[in-house]
Design a protein around this motif. Structure first.
Motif, PDB file in Angstrom:
ATOM      1  N   GLY A   1       0.805  -1.215   0.000  1.00  0.00           N
ATOM      2  CA  GLY A   1       0.000   0.000   0.000  1.00  0.00           C
ATOM      3  C   GLY A   1       0.833   1.257   0.000  1.00  0.00           C
ATOM      4  O   GLY A   1       0.510   2.243  -0.678  1.00  0.00           O
ATOM      5  N   ILE A   2       1.976   1.262   0.722  1.00  0.00           N
ATOM      6  CA  ILE A   2       2.830   2.439   0.789  1.00  0.00           C
ATOM      7  C   ILE A   2       3.395   2.784  -0.579  1.00  0.00           C
ATOM      8  O   ILE A   2       3.586   3.964  -0.922  1.00  0.00           O
ATOM      9  CB  ILE A   2       3.977   2.219   1.819  1.00  0.00           C
ATOM     10  CG1 ILE A   2       4.777   3.515   2.007  1.00  0.00           C
ATOM     11  CG2 ILE A   2       4.873   1.077   1.398  1.00  0.00           C
ATOM     12  CD1 ILE A   2       3.997   4.653   2.570  1.00  0.00           C
ATOM     13  N   THR A   3       3.653   1.764  -1.402  1.00  0.00           N
ATOM     14  CA  THR A   3       4.176   2.000  -2.754  1.00  0.00           C
ATOM     15  C   THR A   3       3.158   2.751  -3.597  1.00  0.00           C
ATOM     16  O   THR A   3       3.495   3.714  -4.299  1.00  0.00           O
ATOM     17  CB  THR A   3       4.532   0.667  -3.438  1.00  0.00           C
ATOM     18  OG1 THR A   3       5.393  -0.085  -2.587  1.00  0.00           O
ATOM     19  CG2 THR A   3       5.230   0.900  -4.765  1.00  0.00           C
ATOM     20  N   TRP A   4       1.903   2.333  -3.506  1.00  0.00           N
ATOM     21  CA  TRP A   4       0.848   2.984  -4.280  1.00  0.00           C
ATOM     22  C   TRP A   4       0.514   4.367  -3.726  1.00  0.00           C
ATOM     23  O   TRP A   4       0.238   5.299  -4.481  1.00  0.00           O
ATOM     24  CB  TRP A   4      -0.404   2.101  -4.318  1.00  0.00           C
ATOM     25  CG  TRP A   4      -0.243   0.919  -5.219  1.00  0.00           C
ATOM     26  CD1 TRP A   4      -0.015  -0.374  -4.863  1.00  0.00           C
ATOM     27  CD2 TRP A   4      -0.276   0.937  -6.652  1.00  0.00           C
ATOM     28  NE1 TRP A   4       0.097  -1.168  -5.982  1.00  0.00           N
ATOM     29  CE2 TRP A   4      -0.064  -0.392  -7.093  1.00  0.00           C
ATOM     30  CE3 TRP A   4      -0.465   1.926  -7.601  1.00  0.00           C
ATOM     31  CZ2 TRP A   4      -0.046  -0.747  -8.430  1.00  0.00           C
ATOM     32  CZ3 TRP A   4      -0.442   1.576  -8.951  1.00  0.00           C
ATOM     33  CH2 TRP A   4      -0.235   0.262  -9.345  1.00  0.00           C
ATOM     34  N   VAL A   5       0.562   4.519  -2.403  1.00  0.00           N
ATOM     35  CA  VAL A   5       0.297   5.831  -1.805  1.00  0.00           C
ATOM     36  C   VAL A   5       1.364   6.831  -2.235  1.00  0.00           C
ATOM     37  O   VAL A   5       1.056   7.968  -2.621  1.00  0.00           O
ATOM     38  CB  VAL A   5       0.244   5.727  -0.261  1.00  0.00           C
ATOM     39  CG1 VAL A   5       0.264   7.123   0.367  1.00  0.00           C
ATOM     40  CG2 VAL A   5      -0.999   4.985   0.179  1.00  0.00           C
ATOM     41  N   LEU A   6       2.635   6.431  -2.193  1.00  0.00           N
ATOM     42  CA  LEU A   6       3.717   7.317  -2.628  1.00  0.00           C
ATOM     43  C   LEU A   6       3.594   7.637  -4.116  1.00  0.00           C
ATOM     44  O   LEU A   6       3.929   8.751  -4.547  1.00  0.00           O
ATOM     45  CB  LEU A   6       5.072   6.663  -2.342  1.00  0.00           C
ATOM     46  CG  LEU A   6       5.464   6.552  -0.865  1.00  0.00           C
ATOM     47  CD1 LEU A   6       6.779   5.780  -0.724  1.00  0.00           C
ATOM     48  CD2 LEU A   6       5.582   7.929  -0.223  1.00  0.00           C
ATOM     49  N   SER A   7       3.111   6.677  -4.897  1.00  0.00           N
ATOM     50  CA  SER A   7       2.915   6.920  -6.331  1.00  0.00           C
ATOM     51  C   SER A   7       1.818   7.957  -6.553  1.00  0.00           C
ATOM     52  O   SER A   7       1.931   8.828  -7.432  1.00  0.00           O
ATOM     53  CB  SER A   7       2.537   5.613  -7.039  1.00  0.00           C
ATOM     54  OG  SER A   7       3.559   4.645  -6.883  1.00  0.00           O
ATOM     55  N   ILE A   8       0.754   7.886  -5.747  1.00  0.00           N
ATOM     56  CA  ILE A   8      -0.330   8.863  -5.838  1.00  0.00           C
ATOM     57  C   ILE A   8       0.167  10.240  -5.420  1.00  0.00           C
ATOM     58  O   ILE A   8      -0.159  11.251  -6.048  1.00  0.00           O
ATOM     59  CB  ILE A   8      -1.522   8.422  -4.963  1.00  0.00           C
ATOM     60  CG1 ILE A   8      -2.160   7.149  -5.540  1.00  0.00           C
ATOM     61  CG2 ILE A   8      -2.575   9.527  -4.871  1.00  0.00           C
ATOM     62  CD1 ILE A   8      -3.212   6.514  -4.646  1.00  0.00           C
ATOM     63  N   VAL A   9       0.985  10.301  -4.360  1.00  0.00           N
ATOM     64  CA  VAL A   9       1.558  11.576  -3.921  1.00  0.00           C
ATOM     65  C   VAL A   9       2.435  12.169  -5.017  1.00  0.00           C
ATOM     66  O   VAL A   9       2.376  13.370  -5.303  1.00  0.00           O
ATOM     67  CB  VAL A   9       2.375  11.382  -2.624  1.00  0.00           C
ATOM     68  CG1 VAL A   9       3.156  12.650  -2.284  1.00  0.00           C
ATOM     69  CG2 VAL A   9       1.468  11.003  -1.465  1.00  0.00           C
ATOM     70  N   GLY A  10       3.253  11.337  -5.654  1.00  0.00           N
ATOM     71  CA  GLY A  10       4.079  11.811  -6.767  1.00  0.00           C
ATOM     72  C   GLY A  10       3.240  12.355  -7.904  1.00  0.00           C
ATOM     73  O   GLY A  10       3.588  13.372  -8.518  1.00  0.00           O
ATOM     74  N   LEU A  11       2.123  11.681  -8.186  1.00  0.00           N
ATOM     75  CA  LEU A  11       1.203  12.142  -9.230  1.00  0.00           C
ATOM     76  C   LEU A  11       0.681  13.534  -8.892  1.00  0.00           C
ATOM     77  O   LEU A  11       0.639  14.423  -9.760  1.00  0.00           O
ATOM     78  CB  LEU A  11       0.046  11.151  -9.351  1.00  0.00           C
ATOM     79  CG  LEU A  11      -1.165  11.588 -10.187  1.00  0.00           C
ATOM     80  CD1 LEU A  11      -0.775  11.757 -11.642  1.00  0.00           C
ATOM     81  CD2 LEU A  11      -2.294  10.570 -10.060  1.00  0.00           C
ATOM     82  N   VAL A  12       0.294  13.753  -7.637  1.00  0.00           N
ATOM     83  CA  VAL A  12      -0.216  15.062  -7.217  1.00  0.00           C
ATOM     84  C   VAL A  12       0.839  16.144  -7.402  1.00  0.00           C
ATOM     85  O   VAL A  12       0.548  17.237  -7.914  1.00  0.00           O
ATOM     86  CB  VAL A  12      -0.672  15.026  -5.744  1.00  0.00           C
ATOM     87  CG1 VAL A  12      -1.109  16.420  -5.286  1.00  0.00           C
ATOM     88  CG2 VAL A  12      -1.814  14.047  -5.555  1.00  0.00           C
ATOM     89  N   LEU A  13       2.068  15.853  -6.989  1.00  0.00           N
ATOM     90  CA  LEU A  13       3.134  16.852  -7.068  1.00  0.00           C
ATOM     91  C   LEU A  13       3.390  17.283  -8.510  1.00  0.00           C
ATOM     92  O   LEU A  13       3.598  18.472  -8.783  1.00  0.00           O
ATOM     93  CB  LEU A  13       4.418  16.297  -6.442  1.00  0.00           C
ATOM     94  CG  LEU A  13       4.335  15.949  -4.951  1.00  0.00           C
ATOM     95  CD1 LEU A  13       5.679  15.423  -4.456  1.00  0.00           C
ATOM     96  CD2 LEU A  13       3.899  17.150  -4.136  1.00  0.00           C
ATOM     97  N   VAL A  14       3.359  16.323  -9.425  1.00  0.00           N
ATOM     98  CA  VAL A  14       3.589  16.652 -10.839  1.00  0.00           C
ATOM     99  C   VAL A  14       2.434  17.491 -11.380  1.00  0.00           C
ATOM    100  O   VAL A  14       2.650  18.513 -12.061  1.00  0.00           O
ATOM    101  CB  VAL A  14       3.757  15.368 -11.673  1.00  0.00           C
ATOM    102  CG1 VAL A  14       3.776  15.700 -13.166  1.00  0.00           C
ATOM    103  CG2 VAL A  14       5.045  14.651 -11.292  1.00  0.00           C
ATOM    104  N   VAL A  15       1.201  17.089 -11.086  1.00  0.00           N
ATOM    105  CA  VAL A  15       0.029  17.806 -11.595  1.00  0.00           C
ATOM    106  C   VAL A  15      -0.016  19.232 -11.050  1.00  0.00           C
ATOM    107  O   VAL A  15      -0.194  20.192 -11.805  1.00  0.00           O
ATOM    108  CB  VAL A  15      -1.264  17.051 -11.219  1.00  0.00           C
ATOM    109  CG1 VAL A  15      -2.497  17.901 -11.542  1.00  0.00           C
ATOM    110  CG2 VAL A  15      -1.343  15.725 -11.972  1.00  0.00           C
ATOM    111  N   ARG A  16       0.172  19.380  -9.729  1.00  0.00           N
ATOM    112  CA  ARG A  16       0.076  20.716  -9.143  1.00  0.00           C
ATOM    113  C   ARG A  16       1.246  21.606  -9.561  1.00  0.00           C
ATOM    114  O   ARG A  16       1.080  22.818  -9.722  1.00  0.00           O
ATOM    115  CB  ARG A  16       0.004  20.611  -7.616  1.00  0.00           C
ATOM    116  CG  ARG A  16      -1.246  19.929  -7.090  1.00  0.00           C
ATOM    117  CD  ARG A  16      -2.524  20.584  -7.608  1.00  0.00           C
ATOM    118  NE  ARG A  16      -2.597  21.972  -7.235  1.00  0.00           N
ATOM    119  CZ  ARG A  16      -3.206  22.426  -6.131  1.00  0.00           C
ATOM    120  NH1 ARG A  16      -3.780  21.558  -5.305  1.00  0.00           N
ATOM    121  NH2 ARG A  16      -3.246  23.710  -5.859  1.00  0.00           N
TER     122      ARG A  16
END
Length: 314
Positions: A34-49
């Motif tokens: 789960g931590i791998t996917w959560v960090l991937s989602i956080v990375g996605l947010v950082l790129v988009v914002r």
């Protein structure tokens, strides 16, 4: 039709999500953790914002210009008050648009970042909703990756579960904590805008009432929506909220609204450092600044006639 419109957005979301997942997996994290996917989602947010920063800066500048043109807009409204004939309405609209164009203002600029983020959010919601069922995406999110996501857990709580539909205590606790954080971050962001970054002249009448309604309505929306959203989507929303809160803090400190408490504090800081810069505080100064900027950016014509040379001996 809606799925067709979201297709390119979902493809990019999957590209970013899978790319970050690949990086974190290469660093030694479990592909199904789960931590791998959560960090991937956080990375996605950082790129988009981060990609939206230029639009956000443009929004702030336009909002500041809108504050400066308010007196002139009020004069226009008084000028055409009670005139409901077609000719008067057309003249009012024309003069209003000329004022916006002359000063670089845009009344719709405050909605632009939100309008851009909404399709991204819907695309992410659709992508994760399909992934939680083990269904492959439209791009790089393969069936194998989707199945890994569907069983991924964080602190014993599956990322595909929601507060409303899950019977697991871990899901309800994690979701409740995230809902509280989402609500608090939204409230703090709106509160700091109202208390530090508003011109006192603007905090009257209907505008002030709208701001107060937003202060309490948006947190309630987050609370209600958070109950029904999967944990994976909530991590995206929570990270985005934290980004907004930090971004707003930087803007209030460095690009405050003229006449606000934050603006006065910034002027004092610059004065102490000997770096106090002249900023437009009236419509005339704003128009002069916009005019000077337009003149500096005018392209130089390349169609100048070449001088003819006389033949030798003449």
């Amino acid at each position: 039709m809606f799925d067709w419109l979201l297709w390119p957005i979902k493809w990019v979301i999957e590209l970013l999500l899978v790319s970050f997942h690949t990086v974190f997996t290469a660093l030694g994290l479990s592909a199904a953790a789960g931590i791998t996917w959560v960090l991937s989602i956080v990375g996605l947010v950082l790129v988009v914002r981060a990609a939206l920063i230029p639009i956000f800066v443009k929004q702030i500048k336009s909002q500041r210009n809108m504050m400066l043109v308010q007196p002139e807009l009020q004069k226009l409204q008084k000028k055409y008050k009670g005139k409901n004939d077609r000719d008067s309405r057309e003249k009012f609209a024309k003069e209003q648009m000329e004022l916006y164009k002359r000063t670089g203002s845009n009344p719709l600029s405050s909605c632009l970042p939100l309008l851009i983020q909404m399709p991204i959010f819907f695309g992410l919601f659709s992508t994760l909703s399909e992934a939680q069922k083990g269904v492959s995406g439209v791009g790089l999110l393969s069936t194998n990756l989707a199945q890994q996501f569907s069983v991924a857990e964080l602190f014993g709580a599956p990322l595909s579960n929601t507060f409303a539909t899950s019977d697991k205590l871990e899901v309800k606790i994690l979701a409740a904590v995230m809902i509280v954080l989402m609500t608090a971050s939204q409230f703090i962001t709106q509160k700091q805008i109202m208390s530090k970054n508003q011109n006192p002249a603007a905090m009257t009448g209907q505008y002030a009432q709208t701001q107060k309604i937003m202060l309490y309505v948006f947190p309630v929306i987050f609370m209600i929506s958070g109950i029904a959203f999967p944990l994976g989507v909530m991590f995206y929303w929570l990270t985005s909220n934290f980004w907004t809160m930090a971004q707003q803090f930087v803007v209030i400190r460095n690009m405050p609204t003229p006449g606000s408490i934050a603006h006065e504090a910034r002027q004092l800081r610059l004065e102490k450092k000997g770096k106090l810069a002249k900023e437009p505080t009236t419509l005339a100064e704003l128009e002069e600044a916009e005019s000077a900027k337009t003149q500096r950016t005018q392209p130089v014509s390349k169609s100048r006639a070449k001088k003819t040379t006389k033949p030798p001996g003449n």
